[in-house]
Structures are given as structure tokens and as C-alpha cells.
Design a protein around this motif. Sequence first.
Motif, PDB file in Angstrom:
ATOM      1  N   ARG A 324      12.815 -18.491  82.164  1.00  0.00           N
ATOM      2  CA  ARG A 324      11.437 -18.079  82.386  1.00  0.00           C
ATOM      3  C   ARG A 324      10.486 -19.279  82.369  1.00  0.00           C
ATOM      4  O   ARG A 324       9.496 -19.314  83.101  1.00  0.00           O
ATOM      5  CB  ARG A 324      11.030 -17.077  81.306  1.00  0.00           C
ATOM      6  CG  ARG A 324       9.665 -16.431  81.529  1.00  0.00           C
ATOM      7  CD  ARG A 324       9.333 -15.486  80.407  1.00  0.00           C
ATOM      8  NE  ARG A 324       9.247 -16.189  79.129  1.00  0.00           N
ATOM      9  CZ  ARG A 324       8.995 -15.591  77.968  1.00  0.00           C
ATOM     10  NH1 ARG A 324       8.830 -14.283  77.928  1.00  0.00           N
ATOM     11  NH2 ARG A 324       8.928 -16.278  76.857  1.00  0.00           N
ATOM     12  N   THR A 325      10.815 -20.300  81.567  1.00  0.00           N
ATOM     13  CA  THR A 325       9.925 -21.454  81.386  1.00  0.00           C
ATOM     14  C   THR A 325      10.200 -22.574  82.370  1.00  0.00           C
ATOM     15  O   THR A 325       9.280 -23.099  83.007  1.00  0.00           O
ATOM     16  CB  THR A 325      10.061 -21.987  79.944  1.00  0.00           C
ATOM     17  OG1 THR A 325       9.851 -20.926  79.016  1.00  0.00           O
ATOM     18  CG2 THR A 325       9.052 -23.098  79.693  1.00  0.00           C
ATOM     19  N   VAL A 326      11.482 -22.964  82.502  1.00  0.00           N
ATOM     20  CA  VAL A 326      11.841 -24.127  83.326  1.00  0.00           C
ATOM     21  C   VAL A 326      12.190 -23.727  84.758  1.00  0.00           C
ATOM     22  O   VAL A 326      11.946 -24.480  85.698  1.00  0.00           O
ATOM     23  CB  VAL A 326      13.012 -24.899  82.679  1.00  0.00           C
ATOM     24  CG1 VAL A 326      13.416 -26.106  83.532  1.00  0.00           C
ATOM     25  CG2 VAL A 326      12.639 -25.362  81.269  1.00  0.00           C
ATOM     26  N   PHE A 327      12.752 -22.536  84.938  1.00  0.00           N
ATOM     27  CA  PHE A 327      13.185 -22.104  86.265  1.00  0.00           C
ATOM     28  C   PHE A 327      12.552 -20.764  86.661  1.00  0.00           C
ATOM     29  O   PHE A 327      13.256 -19.797  86.972  1.00  0.00           O
ATOM     30  CB  PHE A 327      14.716 -21.966  86.302  1.00  0.00           C
ATOM     31  CG  PHE A 327      15.457 -23.216  85.947  1.00  0.00           C
ATOM     32  CD1 PHE A 327      15.480 -24.299  86.805  1.00  0.00           C
ATOM     33  CD2 PHE A 327      16.149 -23.312  84.734  1.00  0.00           C
ATOM     34  CE1 PHE A 327      16.176 -25.455  86.484  1.00  0.00           C
ATOM     35  CE2 PHE A 327      16.841 -24.465  84.404  1.00  0.00           C
ATOM     36  CZ  PHE A 327      16.851 -25.539  85.281  1.00  0.00           C
ATOM     37  N   PRO A 328      11.234 -20.671  86.655  1.00  0.00           N
ATOM     38  CA  PRO A 328      10.600 -19.377  86.956  1.00  0.00           C
ATOM     39  C   PRO A 328      10.873 -18.884  88.376  1.00  0.00           C
ATOM     40  O   PRO A 328      10.871 -17.670  88.628  1.00  0.00           O
ATOM     41  CB  PRO A 328       9.103 -19.664  86.745  1.00  0.00           C
ATOM     42  CG  PRO A 328       8.970 -21.141  86.942  1.00  0.00           C
ATOM     43  CD  PRO A 328      10.230 -21.727  86.407  1.00  0.00           C
ATOM     44  N   ALA A 329      11.119 -19.806  89.310  1.00  0.00           N
ATOM     45  CA  ALA A 329      11.375 -19.413  90.697  1.00  0.00           C
ATOM     46  C   ALA A 329      12.845 -19.571  91.079  1.00  0.00           C
ATOM     47  O   ALA A 329      13.200 -19.501  92.255  1.00  0.00           O
ATOM     48  CB  ALA A 329      10.507 -20.243  91.644  1.00  0.00           C
ATOM     49  N   GLY A 330      13.698 -19.775  90.089  1.00  0.00           N
ATOM     50  CA  GLY A 330      15.119 -19.916  90.368  1.00  0.00           C
ATOM     51  C   GLY A 330      15.601 -21.343  90.173  1.00  0.00           C
ATOM     52  O   GLY A 330      14.804 -22.288  90.119  1.00  0.00           O
ATOM     53  N   CYS A 331      16.923 -21.510  90.062  1.00  0.00           N
ATOM     54  CA  CYS A 331      17.509 -22.831  89.826  1.00  0.00           C
ATOM     55  C   CYS A 331      18.410 -23.215  90.993  1.00  0.00           C
ATOM     56  O   CYS A 331      18.551 -22.472  91.965  1.00  0.00           O
ATOM     57  CB  CYS A 331      18.294 -22.837  88.521  1.00  0.00           C
ATOM     58  SG  CYS A 331      19.755 -21.768  88.554  1.00  0.00           S
ATOM     59  N   SER A 332      19.045 -24.359  90.887  1.00  0.00           N
ATOM     60  CA  SER A 332      19.895 -24.852  91.977  1.00  0.00           C
ATOM     61  C   SER A 332      21.216 -24.100  92.061  1.00  0.00           C
ATOM     62  O   SER A 332      21.850 -24.054  93.111  1.00  0.00           O
ATOM     63  CB  SER A 332      20.189 -26.346  91.776  1.00  0.00           C
ATOM     64  OG  SER A 332      21.021 -26.547  90.641  1.00  0.00           O
ATOM     65  N   GLY A 333      21.666 -23.537  90.946  1.00  0.00           N
ATOM     66  CA  GLY A 333      22.959 -22.866  90.919  1.00  0.00           C
ATOM     67  C   GLY A 333      24.133 -23.833  90.873  1.00  0.00           C
ATOM     68  O   GLY A 333      25.286 -23.412  90.965  1.00  0.00           O
ATOM     69  N   ARG A 334      23.855 -25.110  90.716  1.00  0.00           N
ATOM     70  CA  ARG A 334      24.908 -26.118  90.705  1.00  0.00           C
ATOM     71  C   ARG A 334      25.209 -26.510  89.269  1.00  0.00           C
ATOM     72  O   ARG A 334      24.730 -27.507  88.746  1.00  0.00           O
ATOM     73  CB  ARG A 334      24.483 -27.323  91.555  1.00  0.00           C
ATOM     74  CG  ARG A 334      24.366 -26.918  93.026  1.00  0.00           C
ATOM     75  CD  ARG A 334      23.752 -27.963  93.895  1.00  0.00           C
ATOM     76  NE  ARG A 334      23.717 -27.484  95.295  1.00  0.00           N
ATOM     77  CZ  ARG A 334      23.081 -28.094  96.285  1.00  0.00           C
ATOM     78  NH1 ARG A 334      22.404 -29.200  96.026  1.00  0.00           N
ATOM     79  NH2 ARG A 334      23.095 -27.603  97.494  1.00  0.00           N
ATOM     80  N   CYS A 335      25.998 -25.686  88.636  1.00  0.00           N
ATOM     81  CA  CYS A 335      26.204 -25.763  87.191  1.00  0.00           C
ATOM     82  C   CYS A 335      27.313 -26.743  86.815  1.00  0.00           C
ATOM     83  O   CYS A 335      28.422 -26.665  87.343  1.00  0.00           O
ATOM     84  CB  CYS A 335      26.559 -24.385  86.621  1.00  0.00           C
ATOM     85  SG  CYS A 335      25.336 -23.114  87.010  1.00  0.00           S
ATOM     86  N   TYR A 336      27.007 -27.603  85.862  1.00  0.00           N
ATOM     87  CA  TYR A 336      28.024 -28.476  85.293  1.00  0.00           C
ATOM     88  C   TYR A 336      29.075 -27.672  84.554  1.00  0.00           C
ATOM     89  O   TYR A 336      30.264 -27.945  84.630  1.00  0.00           O
ATOM     90  CB  TYR A 336      27.376 -29.459  84.315  1.00  0.00           C
ATOM     91  CG  TYR A 336      27.197 -30.849  84.855  1.00  0.00           C
ATOM     92  CD1 TYR A 336      28.280 -31.691  85.031  1.00  0.00           C
ATOM     93  CD2 TYR A 336      25.937 -31.321  85.189  1.00  0.00           C
ATOM     94  CE1 TYR A 336      28.114 -32.970  85.528  1.00  0.00           C
ATOM     95  CE2 TYR A 336      25.753 -32.608  85.700  1.00  0.00           C
ATOM     96  CZ  TYR A 336      26.850 -33.432  85.868  1.00  0.00           C
ATOM     97  OH  TYR A 336      26.692 -34.704  86.358  1.00  0.00           O
ATOM     98  N   TYR A 337      28.629 -26.686  83.801  1.00  0.00           N
ATOM     99  CA  TYR A 337      29.522 -25.921  82.943  1.00  0.00           C
ATOM    100  C   TYR A 337      29.419 -24.440  83.301  1.00  0.00           C
ATOM    101  O   TYR A 337      28.405 -23.816  83.067  1.00  0.00           O
ATOM    102  CB  TYR A 337      29.138 -26.136  81.472  1.00  0.00           C
ATOM    103  CG  TYR A 337      29.063 -27.605  81.093  1.00  0.00           C
ATOM    104  CD1 TYR A 337      30.214 -28.349  80.867  1.00  0.00           C
ATOM    105  CD2 TYR A 337      27.820 -28.245  80.993  1.00  0.00           C
ATOM    106  CE1 TYR A 337      30.141 -29.699  80.530  1.00  0.00           C
ATOM    107  CE2 TYR A 337      27.739 -29.590  80.653  1.00  0.00           C
ATOM    108  CZ  TYR A 337      28.909 -30.313  80.428  1.00  0.00           C
ATOM    109  OH  TYR A 337      28.833 -31.636  80.104  1.00  0.00           O
TER     110      TYR A 337
END
Length: 338
Positions: A324-337
Motif C-alpha cells: 500500500r505504501t511503496v507499491f500503490p500502483a503495482g510492482c514489477s513482479g520480478r521477485c528475487y525470492y
Amino acid sequence: MDNGMKITAGLGSIDEYERFVQAGADEFFCGYVPFSWAEKYGTVMPLNRREVLCCNVQLGAYSELEILSRMVKKYKKPVHLTFNSLYYLPEQYPEIGDIIEKCMGIGFRSYIIADPALLVYLKNRGISCEIHLSGETGEVNSEMLKMFRRFPLKRLIFHRKNTFRDMQSVIASQREVEKQAGIRPEAGMELEAFVLNEMCQFTGAFCNSLHCDEMGYLCRVSYWLGTVRNGDAVPEKIMALQEQAWDQEPDLKAYDESGYLCGETGCGLCALYQLKQAGITHLKLVGRGNYVDHMEKDIRNLRKALEILDAAENEREFKYTLKRTVFPAGCSGRCYYQ
């Protein structure tokens, strides 16, 4: 060590140091390649696998190191120098020893090293610097760490492909050894894991690509991951998953007005809770050569994520507040883990 995980950020030039300190970085790592080395060996025998001159990826002058040393004394945020190649020519070891001794003379005590032979050489020469075992060294497990305990390791850096279970097992084994030796927890070995940027399909120890001006980086070539069965690749199912998870670009709405998206090329922020549970003490924020503005935002976002982590009562609350704070419009989806 204290209970909070520290941010270790990549430094591409001395101009970035003060700015990144103000953004919230706790410490830094950077490369140093004397011009004499580049002139003698070119790009095919690199000192730290980042033989790039077209942008700010490393320092190339001793005078820059002298300035950086004075900055470190003022701000008290240490800088670790990288000697990240997997191997060197026999005649290069004395040259590297001379470089390290010269750097130690102006206050640089810690070095990120990948080549086991270089560790042996430094020990035999009597150079007593702090050693951070690079994530480029190879597979990390309890037996590997047992072998490297003969060297004065200050920190172990997990490579990009370690799972939480792997890390937790290695850390538990190390802490038990320290306990039996009567080493206080705050004086134990530091443990570092990747958390932002430059996720790569390769494990560094098995990558013989060059990172230089003359050619494109192999890690940026399009690829697909698949299984091999009886000598034949079986790519169909995994290709489809790969397209969904990697090849598909993030939603444009997730970027800010300057074109920045936290973790665009690799992100482990959602994993901070589990990394802390595993016992990680330091978080590697890769960014040498990145846009300085973007790198500053990365540091601020990671600092914000750590504040959210400290305030959260459980993992679910942490992830909810983080998104909600850092990715309010969504993230890259490129997860390390995953």
C-alpha cells in the motif's frame, strides 16, 4: 551487529556518497580499478568484473579513493572495495596485494573477494584486511563455510539463488559454531543477501560473461528457462510461465512521472520479513551504474520498507502495508525470492 538489518548500497562514483548517506544507506561497496591495470590487462582479465568506463560504475583514480576516505571519516559510513573476479593470473596476485595494501593505508579495511586463491595469497603475505566472501564465490552451504573459516571472514554474502531454507540452515550452523567458541552474538559473522536490482538468470560463480563497454552484457540477452529430459529441452510449459513472470512488462501505471519503478530489474522487498527471520544482517542494494536519482529512491524505499518491517506485528501486516505504501500502483513482479 544489532537487531536491525543494514542497507549496503552500490557506489558508482564519489559524487554519490554524500547523497546516498542522506538517503539512508548504512554502508557502501564500490570497485576500484587503477588505470595502470586497465591499460595493462584490458577487459579480458578484469579486476572486479565491472570493466566499464562509459558510465559511473567504479573508481579509477587513487585520488578519488583519497577523497572518499575523507568522506568516510566524516560520515562514518564504511565503504567496501570489490575484487570480484573468479580467478586471476599468477603474476596478478602480487599486484593485487600491492593495491590492497595501498588502499588500507588510507583507511579502507574491508574487501569483497570471490577468488579463494586470492584469500590464500593475502593470508600467506600477512595482509590482515576484513574479508567479505563475495556472492560470486559459488554454492553456499555449511560445509563450504566450514572450509572458508580458516580465513578471517567478516561477512558471508549469499548469492542470488539461495532460498530462505538454505540461508537459515547455513546461518544456524554458523551461529552454533560461534556459540561453542564463546563468541558473543553481536560479534558474530555478518550475513548479507540481495534485495534490490539486477536479478540475473546466472549464478555469478558460473558466469564467464564480460561486463564492459565493448559488448552487451550476457545477462541482458533474452532467454527462457526450461527443463532438459533425455538430452532434449522441454520448454513449452516453462516458456509460458517465463513470459508471464518476466517478459511481460510491468504496468506503466506503476512507474512514477520520472520513469522510476522500485525493483524494476529485481526486487526482494516482500521477502524482508523472511530474510530477517532467517538471520540476515545486511541487505545488498545493487546499483553501480544506475541512474543516481533512481538509486536514491531505491535507498529511501528500502529504508521505508525496513521501518514498516519494524512496526509490523506479523508478515501479513508487513506485506499489506508495504504494498500500500511503496507499491500503490503495482510492482514489477520480478521477485528475487518466490
